[in-house]
Design an enzyme around this catalytic site. Structure first.
Site, short mmCIF file in Angstrom:
data_model
loop_
_atom_site.label_atom_id
_atom_site.label_comp_id
_atom_site.label_asym_id
_atom_site.label_seq_id
_atom_site.Cartn_x
_atom_site.Cartn_y
_atom_site.Cartn_z
N SER A 1 0.87 -1.19 0.00
CA SER A 1 0.00 0.00 0.00
C SER A 1 0.90 1.22 0.00
O SER A 1 2.04 1.17 0.46
CB SER A 1 -0.85 0.00 1.27
OG SER A 1 -1.42 1.27 1.49
N TYR B 1 -1.65 -1.06 10.86
CA TYR B 1 -1.87 -1.29 9.42
C TYR B 1 -0.76 -0.63 8.59
O TYR B 1 -0.14 -1.28 7.74
CB TYR B 1 -3.24 -0.73 8.99
CG TYR B 1 -3.47 -0.92 7.51
CD1 TYR B 1 -3.76 -2.17 6.99
CD2 TYR B 1 -3.32 0.15 6.61
CE1 TYR B 1 -3.94 -2.36 5.62
CE2 TYR B 1 -3.49 -0.03 5.24
CZ TYR B 1 -3.80 -1.28 4.75
OH TYR B 1 -3.95 -1.47 3.40
N1 LIG Z 1 -8.87 -0.75 -0.58
C1 LIG Z 1 -7.80 0.03 -0.48
O1 LIG Z 1 -7.90 1.26 -0.51
C2 LIG Z 1 -6.43 -0.58 -0.38
C3 LIG Z 1 -5.33 0.24 -0.61
C4 LIG Z 1 -4.05 -0.27 -0.52
C5 LIG Z 1 -3.87 -1.61 -0.21
N2 LIG Z 1 -4.95 -2.41 0.02
C6 LIG Z 1 -4.69 -3.81 0.35
O2 LIG Z 1 -5.32 -4.62 -0.61
C7 LIG Z 1 -5.59 -5.89 -0.03
C8 LIG Z 1 -7.02 -6.26 -0.35
O3 LIG Z 1 -7.87 -5.32 0.27
P1 LIG Z 1 -9.26 -4.86 -0.38
O4 LIG Z 1 -9.24 -3.40 -0.50
O5 LIG Z 1 -9.55 -5.66 -1.57
O6 LIG Z 1 -10.24 -5.18 0.83
P2 LIG Z 1 -11.38 -6.27 1.00
O7 LIG Z 1 -12.38 -6.16 -0.11
O8 LIG Z 1 -11.85 -6.10 2.40
O9 LIG Z 1 -10.62 -7.67 0.84
C9 LIG Z 1 -9.83 -8.21 1.86
C10 LIG Z 1 -9.56 -9.65 1.55
O10 LIG Z 1 -8.70 -10.19 2.57
C11 LIG Z 1 -9.26 -11.42 3.03
N3 LIG Z 1 -8.93 -11.69 4.43
C12 LIG Z 1 -8.99 -10.82 5.47
N4 LIG Z 1 -8.70 -11.47 6.61
C13 LIG Z 1 -8.48 -12.77 6.27
C14 LIG Z 1 -8.15 -13.93 7.02
N5 LIG Z 1 -8.02 -13.92 8.36
N6 LIG Z 1 -7.98 -15.10 6.35
C15 LIG Z 1 -8.15 -15.15 5.01
N7 LIG Z 1 -8.45 -14.08 4.25
C16 LIG Z 1 -8.63 -12.90 4.88
C17 LIG Z 1 -10.76 -11.23 2.88
O11 LIG Z 1 -11.39 -12.50 2.84
P3 LIG Z 1 -12.83 -12.75 3.53
O12 LIG Z 1 -13.67 -11.53 3.23
O13 LIG Z 1 -13.32 -13.99 2.84
O14 LIG Z 1 -12.54 -12.93 4.96
C18 LIG Z 1 -10.86 -10.49 1.55
O15 LIG Z 1 -10.82 -11.40 0.48
C19 LIG Z 1 -5.30 -5.76 1.46
O16 LIG Z 1 -4.04 -6.33 1.73
C20 LIG Z 1 -5.27 -4.26 1.68
O17 LIG Z 1 -4.43 -3.91 2.75
C21 LIG Z 1 -6.23 -1.92 -0.06
#
Ligand SMILES: NC(=O)c1ccc[n+]([C@@H]2O[C@H](COP(=O)([O-])OP(=O)(O)OC[C@H]3O[C@@H](n4cnc5c(N)ncnc54)[C@H](OP(=O)(O)O)[C@@H]3O)[C@@H](O)[C@H]2O)c1
Length: 260
Positions: A138, A151
């Site tokens: 990120s 985080y």
């Molecule tokens: N959205 C943003 O603005 C942003 C920006 C920079 C980086 N990121 C990074 O991108 C990645 C994906 O995030 P996203 O934005 O797509 O959010 P999201 O839609 O909330 O997706 C998060 C994913 O992580 C999985 N996860 C969380 N805890 C878990 C666990 N204990 N075991 C297995 N799987 C788990 C969730 O699976 P379940 O729902 O099935 O539990 C879901 O598939 C993350 O690493 C986040 O830090 C996001």
């Protein structure tokens, strides 16, 4: 044994889009998350008779998650050719006032599971001279994050770990890439209740599919770091060049409730 693309966090958001983009290559897919219905739906969408997509519900905060994934791959007759570590979440609020267990679980998922899966599968990739790892970091990795301290710190770890590995594997035929998005429209912010802050109100939000496409393209081009959007590259450059005290003040201001 056949090659497979293993994607954590595939049930939602950026991970789901990375799975959709990776599926275009026609390789078997292993989709990991905790939400079985979402994983099943994606497996049904992406799988074909000759190129299966399998939904494996695994809680990555559990200590034996990595071992179970590796054993199941072997039983299924596939090996991890490409690993995408996308699973992750945030905890919002002052560290001293928020649930300690949630912070520790964050470290287990964002850091421990990502590291363990990488260390389990990278040696095989190097031996085969193919494949690689995409770790989803990120732009928060470039600053400390008051009210999201663990985080931001976890993503700094992901950035540093991934850059070091990329240097180590140079010349082996393996690629290690850190995909660093800025703010992206996903369930992430609702899940960590960061919604009413200035950060959420003001930050330009990216599209998960576009982020995934840029990440996969960069990975296949052998890039060590992919920051897909220009605005996010500017933010990272600013955070690197400005005095740390000013960056801290700015992030703290952005984390205040909008309207204050
Ligand atoms: N959205 C943003 O603005 C942003 C920006 C920079 C980086 N990121 C990074 O991108 C990645 C994906 O995030 P996203 O934005 O797509 O959010 P999201 O839609 O909330 O997706 C998060 C994913 O992580 C999985 N996860 C969380 N805890 C878990 C666990 N204990 N075991 C297995 N799987 C788990 C969730 O699976 P379940 O729902 O099935 O539990 C879901 O598939 C993350 O690493 C986040 O830090 C996001």
């Amino acid at each position: 044994m056949k090659p497979a693309i293993v994607i954590t966090g595939a049930s939602s958001g950026i991970g789901r889009e990375l799975a959709r983009v990776a599926a275009r290559e026609g390789t078997a897919m292993v989709l990991i998350g905790t939400s079985q219905p979402d994983l099943d739906n994606l497996a049904a969408e992406l799988g074909r008779a000759d190129v299966p997509a399998q939904a494996w519900p695994v809680d990555l905060s559990e200590r034996d998650a990595g071992q179970r994934i590796e054993e199941k791959l072997t039983q299924t007759g596939v090996y991890c050719d490409v690993l995408v570590n996308c699973a992750g979440f945030g905890v919002f609020g002052p560290a001293a006032e928020t649930d300690r267990d949630q912070h520790l679980k964050l470290l287990d998922v964002n850091i421990r599971a990502l590291t363990e899966l990488t260390l389990r599968f990278l040696p095989g990739m190097i031996a085969r001279h193919r494949g690689g790892v995409i770790n989803v970091g990120s732009i928060t990795s470039s600053a400390p994050g008051p009210k999201m301290s663990t985080y931001f710190a976890s993503k700094a770890y992901v950035g540093s770990f991934t850059a070091a590995l990329a240097a180590e594997v140079r010349g082996t035929g393996v690629t290690v890439t850190c995909l660093c998005p800025g703010v992206v429209r996903t369930a992430f912010f609702e899940r960590c209740h960061v919604g009413k802050t200035w950060l959420f109100k003001l930050a330009p939000r990216g599209n998960a599919l576009a982020i995934a496409e840029a990440g996969w393209r960069g990975f296949r081009a052998g890039k060590r770091l992919v920051i897909p959007r220009l605005i996010d590259r500017i933010i990272v450059t600013g955070a690197t060049l400005l005095p740390k005290s000013l960056v801290l003040w700015l992030v703290a201001a952005l984390m205040r409730p909008a309207g204050d």
